[in-house]
Motif scaffolding. Structure first.
Motif, short mmCIF file in Angstrom:
data_model
loop_
_atom_site.label_atom_id
_atom_site.label_comp_id
_atom_site.label_asym_id
_atom_site.label_seq_id
_atom_site.Cartn_x
_atom_site.Cartn_y
_atom_site.Cartn_z
N GLY A 93 0.77 -1.23 0.00
CA GLY A 93 0.00 0.00 0.00
C GLY A 93 0.81 1.28 0.00
N TRP A 94 2.13 1.18 -0.06
CA TRP A 94 2.95 2.38 -0.01
C TRP A 94 2.63 3.39 -1.12
CZ3 TRP A 94 5.11 5.90 2.54
CH2 TRP A 94 6.02 6.77 1.96
N PRO A 95 2.46 2.96 -2.38
CA PRO A 95 2.21 3.95 -3.44
C PRO A 95 1.00 4.84 -3.16
CG PRO A 95 2.79 1.85 -4.42
CD PRO A 95 2.61 1.60 -2.93
N ALA A 96 -0.01 4.33 -2.49
CA ALA A 96 -1.20 5.13 -2.19
C ALA A 96 -0.95 6.16 -1.10
CB ALA A 96 -2.35 4.20 -1.77
N VAL A 97 0.05 5.93 -0.27
CA VAL A 97 0.34 6.85 0.84
C VAL A 97 0.94 8.15 0.33
CG1 VAL A 97 1.78 7.17 2.91
CG2 VAL A 97 0.61 4.99 2.53
N ILE A 98 1.79 8.06 -0.66
CA ILE A 98 2.54 9.24 -1.13
C ILE A 98 1.62 10.41 -1.50
CG2 ILE A 98 4.15 10.11 -2.87
CD1 ILE A 98 5.34 7.23 -2.92
N PRO A 99 0.64 10.23 -2.38
CA PRO A 99 -0.21 11.37 -2.72
C PRO A 99 -1.05 11.86 -1.55
CG PRO A 99 -1.01 9.39 -3.80
CD PRO A 99 0.30 9.04 -3.18
N GLU A 100 -1.39 10.97 -0.63
CA GLU A 100 -2.17 11.39 0.54
C GLU A 100 -1.36 12.31 1.44
OE1 GLU A 100 -5.39 10.89 1.05
OE2 GLU A 100 -5.58 9.65 -0.75
N VAL A 101 -0.10 11.98 1.65
CA VAL A 101 0.77 12.83 2.47
C VAL A 101 0.99 14.15 1.74
CG1 VAL A 101 3.04 13.10 3.54
CG2 VAL A 101 1.88 10.88 3.62
N GLU A 102 1.22 14.10 0.45
CA GLU A 102 1.42 15.33 -0.31
C GLU A 102 0.20 16.23 -0.24
OE1 GLU A 102 2.50 13.66 -4.10
OE2 GLU A 102 4.65 13.78 -3.62
N GLN A 103 -0.99 15.65 -0.34
CA GLN A 103 -2.22 16.43 -0.25
C GLN A 103 -2.34 17.07 1.14
OE1 GLN A 103 -5.88 14.33 -1.04
NE2 GLN A 103 -7.12 16.13 -0.71
N LEU A 104 -2.03 16.32 2.17
CA LEU A 104 -2.08 16.86 3.53
C LEU A 104 -1.13 18.04 3.67
CD1 LEU A 104 -3.01 16.55 6.56
CD2 LEU A 104 -0.92 15.22 6.87
N LEU A 105 0.08 17.89 3.17
CA LEU A 105 1.06 18.96 3.26
C LEU A 105 0.61 20.21 2.51
CD1 LEU A 105 4.25 16.76 2.85
CD2 LEU A 105 3.55 17.97 4.95
N ASN A 106 0.09 20.03 1.31
CA ASN A 106 -0.39 21.17 0.52
C ASN A 106 -1.57 21.86 1.20
OD1 ASN A 106 1.53 20.85 -1.52
ND2 ASN A 106 0.23 19.42 -2.65
N TRP A 107 -2.49 21.07 1.71
CA TRP A 107 -3.66 21.61 2.39
C TRP A 107 -3.23 22.37 3.64
CZ3 TRP A 107 -5.51 20.48 7.30
CH2 TRP A 107 -6.76 21.01 7.61
N ALA A 108 -2.35 21.78 4.45
CA ALA A 108 -1.89 22.41 5.68
C ALA A 108 -1.12 23.69 5.40
CB ALA A 108 -1.04 21.44 6.50
N ALA A 109 -0.44 23.76 4.27
CA ALA A 109 0.29 24.99 3.92
C ALA A 109 -0.67 26.14 3.66
CB ALA A 109 1.18 24.73 2.71
N ARG A 110 -1.87 25.84 3.19
CA ARG A 110 -2.86 26.88 2.91
C ARG A 110 -3.54 27.35 4.19
NH1 ARG A 110 -3.90 23.31 -1.21
NH2 ARG A 110 -5.84 22.61 -0.25
N ASP A 111 -4.08 26.41 4.98
CA ASP A 111 -4.79 26.78 6.20
C ASP A 111 -5.01 25.54 7.05
OD1 ASP A 111 -6.33 27.75 8.26
OD2 ASP A 111 -8.00 28.37 7.00
N PRO A 112 -4.10 25.26 7.98
CA PRO A 112 -4.21 24.05 8.78
C PRO A 112 -5.39 24.04 9.75
CG PRO A 112 -2.41 25.38 9.58
CD PRO A 112 -2.91 26.03 8.33
N GLN A 113 -6.07 25.17 9.89
CA GLN A 113 -7.25 25.21 10.76
C GLN A 113 -8.55 25.14 9.97
OE1 GLN A 113 -6.12 28.59 13.49
NE2 GLN A 113 -7.02 27.19 14.96
#
Length: 118
Positions: A93-113
């Motif tokens: 399942g590792w390949p599916a994790v990569i885009p999920e972490v990237e999405q989290l990082l991008n989202w948190a960079a905009r507004d983590p709240q």
């Protein structure tokens, strides 16, 4: 921690929330570094030490974010933490994790709240 009956409770919680907010960019940077280390290994799955580091960071965010007013950040970190745990236990399942972490990082960079996750 003080009880809600404490007249200073809300002020103390607000101060703690501000302190937590100040740590979010650094924590996201650590998650970025952990993801990069996992990706650099070119393994599927990556070596356990790199995966464990990523898991620990996500676990830390998942466990504390909601307490300090970052509910969606905590929920998404928990969801991805579970995905990483699956990779650690099942070696799949590792390949599916990569885009999920990237999405989290991008989202948190905009507004983590933010309360919506897009």
């Amino acid at each position: 921690m003080a009880t809600p009956a404490d007249p200073e409770y809300r002020a103390r919680l607000a101060a703690l929330s501000e302190r937590f907010a100040a740590t979010v960019p650094g924590t996201m940077a650590q998650i970025t570094e952990a993801l990069a280390a996992c990706r650099a290994s070119a393994g599927d799955p990556p070596p356990e030490p790199e995966l464990r580091r990523l898991h620990e960071l996500l676990h830390g965010v998942a466990g504390s974010a909601g307490t300090f007013g970052f509910g969606m950040l905590g929920q998404q970190a928990r969801r991805i933490e579970h995905m990483v745990r699956g990779v650690l236990t099942e070696d799949t399942g590792w390949p599916a994790v990569i885009p999920e972490v990237e999405q989290l990082l991008n989202w948190a960079a905009r507004d983590p709240q933010a309360t919506d996750y897009e």
